[in-house]
Design a protein around this motif. Structure first.
Motif, PDB file in Angstrom:
ATOM      1  N   ALA A 136     -26.253  25.163  42.459  1.00 44.87           N
ATOM      2  CA  ALA A 136     -25.292  25.621  43.460  1.00 44.87           C
ATOM      3  C   ALA A 136     -24.181  26.488  42.869  1.00 44.87           C
ATOM      4  CB  ALA A 136     -24.674  24.412  44.172  1.00 44.87           C
ATOM      5  N   ILE A 137     -23.719  26.160  41.662  1.00 45.72           N
ATOM      6  CA  ILE A 137     -22.537  26.854  41.139  1.00 45.72           C
ATOM      7  C   ILE A 137     -22.816  27.845  40.014  1.00 45.72           C
ATOM      8  CG2 ILE A 137     -20.928  25.042  41.825  1.00 45.72           C
ATOM      9  CD1 ILE A 137     -20.971  24.132  38.858  1.00 45.72           C
ATOM     10  N   ALA A 138     -23.912  27.672  39.292  1.00 46.43           N
ATOM     11  CA  ALA A 138     -24.207  28.558  38.153  1.00 46.43           C
ATOM     12  C   ALA A 138     -25.713  28.623  37.917  1.00 46.43           C
ATOM     13  CB  ALA A 138     -23.478  28.068  36.915  1.00 46.43           C
ATOM     14  N   PRO A 139     -26.466  29.195  38.847  1.00 43.57           N
ATOM     15  CA  PRO A 139     -27.925  29.210  38.701  1.00 43.57           C
ATOM     16  C   PRO A 139     -28.413  29.904  37.426  1.00 43.57           C
ATOM     17  CG  PRO A 139     -27.217  30.606  40.526  1.00 43.57           C
ATOM     18  CD  PRO A 139     -26.018  29.867  40.052  1.00 43.57           C
ATOM     19  N   ALA A 148     -18.330  20.761  43.882  1.00 41.01           N
ATOM     20  CA  ALA A 148     -19.790  20.638  43.881  1.00 41.01           C
ATOM     21  C   ALA A 148     -20.229  19.305  43.276  1.00 41.01           C
ATOM     22  CB  ALA A 148     -20.418  21.801  43.111  1.00 41.01           C
ATOM     23  N   VAL A 149     -19.583  18.883  42.201  1.00 39.78           N
ATOM     24  CA  VAL A 149     -19.937  17.604  41.571  1.00 39.78           C
ATOM     25  C   VAL A 149     -19.639  16.451  42.525  1.00 39.78           C
ATOM     26  CG1 VAL A 149     -19.355  15.996  39.707  1.00 39.78           C
ATOM     27  CG2 VAL A 149     -19.664  18.422  39.197  1.00 39.78           C
ATOM     28  N   VAL A 150     -18.457  16.462  43.119  1.00 38.33           N
ATOM     29  CA  VAL A 150     -18.079  15.372  44.031  1.00 38.33           C
ATOM     30  C   VAL A 150     -18.986  15.361  45.259  1.00 38.33           C
ATOM     31  CG1 VAL A 150     -16.245  14.529  45.551  1.00 38.33           C
ATOM     32  CG2 VAL A 150     -15.711  15.194  43.209  1.00 38.33           C
ATOM     33  N   THR A 165     -12.134  24.397  40.468  1.00 36.20           N
ATOM     34  CA  THR A 165     -12.145  23.710  41.761  1.00 36.20           C
ATOM     35  C   THR A 165     -13.537  23.757  42.389  1.00 36.20           C
ATOM     36  OG1 THR A 165      -9.807  24.205  42.108  1.00 36.20           O
ATOM     37  CG2 THR A 165     -11.100  23.655  44.063  1.00 36.20           C
ATOM     38  N   ALA A 166     -14.211  24.894  42.289  1.00 36.42           N
ATOM     39  CA  ALA A 166     -15.571  25.012  42.842  1.00 36.42           C
ATOM     40  C   ALA A 166     -16.532  24.055  42.133  1.00 36.42           C
ATOM     41  CB  ALA A 166     -16.063  26.458  42.713  1.00 36.42           C
ATOM     42  N   ILE A 167     -16.416  23.955  40.806  1.00 40.29           N
ATOM     43  CA  ILE A 167     -17.272  23.035  40.052  1.00 40.29           C
ATOM     44  C   ILE A 167     -16.974  21.597  40.447  1.00 40.29           C
ATOM     45  CG2 ILE A 167     -17.802  22.148  37.739  1.00 40.29           C
ATOM     46  CD1 ILE A 167     -17.198  25.024  36.704  1.00 40.29           C
ATOM     47  N   GLU A 204     -10.014  18.683  34.757  1.00 37.07           N
ATOM     48  CA  GLU A 204      -9.480  18.670  33.382  1.00 37.07           C
ATOM     49  C   GLU A 204     -10.477  19.284  32.400  1.00 37.07           C
ATOM     50  OE1 GLU A 204      -8.690  14.589  32.490  1.00 37.07           O
ATOM     51  OE2 GLU A 204      -6.618  14.707  33.211  1.00 37.07           O
ATOM     52  N   ALA A 205     -11.729  18.857  32.489  1.00 37.24           N
ATOM     53  CA  ALA A 205     -12.751  19.344  31.564  1.00 37.24           C
ATOM     54  C   ALA A 205     -12.984  20.843  31.741  1.00 37.24           C
ATOM     55  CB  ALA A 205     -14.057  18.567  31.766  1.00 37.24           C
ATOM     56  N   ALA A 206     -12.996  21.301  32.972  1.00 38.11           N
ATOM     57  CA  ALA A 206     -13.200  22.725  33.229  1.00 38.11           C
ATOM     58  C   ALA A 206     -12.033  23.550  32.685  1.00 38.11           C
ATOM     59  CB  ALA A 206     -13.384  22.968  34.729  1.00 38.11           C
ATOM     60  N   ALA A 207     -10.821  23.048  32.847  1.00 38.90           N
ATOM     61  CA  ALA A 207      -9.652  23.747  32.302  1.00 38.90           C
ATOM     62  C   ALA A 207      -9.722  23.807  30.781  1.00 38.90           C
ATOM     63  CB  ALA A 207      -8.369  23.060  32.758  1.00 38.90           C
ATOM     64  N   GLN A 208     -10.167  22.723  30.154  1.00 32.70           N
ATOM     65  CA  GLN A 208     -10.310  22.714  28.694  1.00 32.70           C
ATOM     66  C   GLN A 208     -11.362  23.709  28.230  1.00 32.70           C
ATOM     67  OE1 GLN A 208     -11.221  18.647  27.786  1.00 32.70           O
ATOM     68  NE2 GLN A 208      -9.086  17.986  27.899  1.00 32.70           N
ATOM     69  N   GLN A 209     -12.376  23.965  29.049  1.00 25.46           N
ATOM     70  CA  GLN A 209     -13.428  24.911  28.700  1.00 25.46           C
ATOM     71  C   GLN A 209     -13.038  26.353  29.013  1.00 25.46           C
ATOM     72  OE1 GLN A 209     -16.408  24.387  27.095  1.00 25.46           O
ATOM     73  NE2 GLN A 209     -15.513  22.404  26.703  1.00 25.46           N
ATOM     74  N   GLY A 210     -11.865  26.548  29.605  1.00 24.48           N
ATOM     75  CA  GLY A 210     -11.384  27.902  29.847  1.00 24.48           C
ATOM     76  C   GLY A 210     -11.674  28.471  31.223  1.00 24.48           C
ATOM     77  N   PHE A 211     -12.094  27.636  32.168  1.00 27.66           N
ATOM     78  CA  PHE A 211     -12.340  28.120  33.522  1.00 27.66           C
ATOM     79  C   PHE A 211     -11.020  28.355  34.237  1.00 27.66           C
ATOM     80  CE2 PHE A 211     -16.376  25.981  32.696  1.00 27.66           C
ATOM     81  CZ  PHE A 211     -17.268  26.916  33.179  1.00 27.66           C
ATOM     82  N   ASP A 212     -10.980  29.379  35.100  1.00 30.12           N
ATOM     83  CA  ASP A 212      -9.775  29.573  35.906  1.00 30.12           C
ATOM     84  C   ASP A 212      -9.748  28.496  36.993  1.00 30.12           C
ATOM     85  OD1 ASP A 212     -11.276  30.417  38.215  1.00 30.12           O
ATOM     86  OD2 ASP A 212     -11.326  32.454  37.423  1.00 30.12           O
ATOM     87  N   GLU A 213      -8.613  28.382  37.675  1.00 35.43           N
ATOM     88  CA  GLU A 213      -8.426  27.296  38.645  1.00 35.43           C
ATOM     89  C   GLU A 213      -9.433  27.342  39.790  1.00 35.43           C
ATOM     90  OE1 GLU A 213      -4.949  25.479  41.540  1.00 35.43           O
ATOM     91  OE2 GLU A 213      -4.381  26.830  39.907  1.00 35.43           O
ATOM     92  N   ALA A 214      -9.727  28.537  40.289  1.00 34.75           N
ATOM     93  CA  ALA A 214     -10.672  28.656  41.409  1.00 34.75           C
ATOM     94  C   ALA A 214     -12.071  28.201  40.996  1.00 34.75           C
ATOM     95  CB  ALA A 214     -10.704  30.097  41.914  1.00 34.75           C
ATOM     96  N   ARG A 215     -12.517  28.616  39.828  1.00 31.98           N
ATOM     97  CA  ARG A 215     -13.852  28.224  39.348  1.00 31.98           C
ATOM     98  C   ARG A 215     -13.900  26.728  39.060  1.00 31.98           C
ATOM     99  NH1 ARG A 215     -19.092  29.004  39.596  1.00 31.98           N
ATOM    100  NH2 ARG A 215     -20.135  28.992  37.602  1.00 31.98           N
TER     101      ARG A 215
END
Length: 151
Positions: free
Chosen positions: A8-11, A132-134, A127-129, A114-125
Motif C-alpha cells: 500500500a505505501i511503498a510497492p 497504514a500499519v495501524v 504519518t502515511a506509514i 518515532e521509527a520513521a522520523a529516526q529513518q529520515g522520513f518527513d512528517e507526511a510520509r
C-alpha cells in the motif's frame, strides 16, 4: 502483514520484503536493526540514501507482536526458547499478532512515527506509514491474517 502494508505505501520495496520473507523473524530483525544503525555513506558518490519503509514497518510490527505475546510468557521460558531452538536446529515459529486494543494501536502508531522520523522520513510520509500499519493491525481484530511475516 508487512507485505500488505508495504504494497500500500511503498510497492517498489516488495522485492526486499520477498527476500526477507525467506528468513525467520529473529534473523530479519537482526539484519534490519543492524542496517538501521549504520549510517555510513556507501562510498560511491551517493549524496543521500533513500529511507526505506520496510524496516520501519517490519521492526515495529515484530516488536509489538513480541511484546504482546511476551506479556503472557514468564521470563525463564522467554530466555530458554531461543536456546532450545538453536540446540534443536529449528526455525522460530512465525510471530503471531493478536488483536490489539485501541490503546495498543495508539502505541503502535506512536512507535511507527518515532521509527520513521529516526529513518529520515518527513512528517507526511511517516504519518502515511503509521496509518497504514495501524489500519492493517486493526484488521486482525476483524478476522484478518495474523502471522508475520506475510510473504
Amino acid at each position: 502483514m508487512v507485505r500488505d502494508v508495504v504494497t500500500a505505501i511503498a510497492p517498489e520495496e516488495l522485492p526486499l520484503v520477498g527476500g526477507l520473507s525467506s528468513l525467520d523473524d529473529a534473523e530479519v530483525a537482526r539484519r534490519l536493526v543492524r542496517r538501521s544503525r549504520t549510517r555510513e555513506p556507501l562510498g560511491f558518490g551517493l549524496g543521500e540514501i533513500v529511507a526505506l519503509a520496510t524496516p520501519v514497518v517490519w521492526l515495529v510490527v515484530d516488536e509489538t507482536a513480541r511484546r504482546v505475546a511476551g506479556a503472557g510468557v514468564d521470563g525463564a521460558a522467554r530466555r530458554l526458547s531461543p536456546l532450545l531452538r538453536r540446540i534443536l536446529r529449528r526455525k522460530a515459529a512465525p510471530v503471531t499478532v493478536p488483536p490489539l486494543t485501541r490503546a495498543q494501536l495508539g502505541e503502535v502508531r506512536h512507535r511507527v512515527l518515532e521509527a520513521a522520523a529516526q529513518q529520515g522520513f518527513d512528517e507526511a510520509r511517516a504519518t502515511a506509514i503509521a496509518d497504514a500499519v495501524v489500519a492493517r493491525l486493526a484488521l486482525v481484530g476483524d478476522g484478518g491474517a495474523t502471522e508475520e511475516p506475510a510473504p
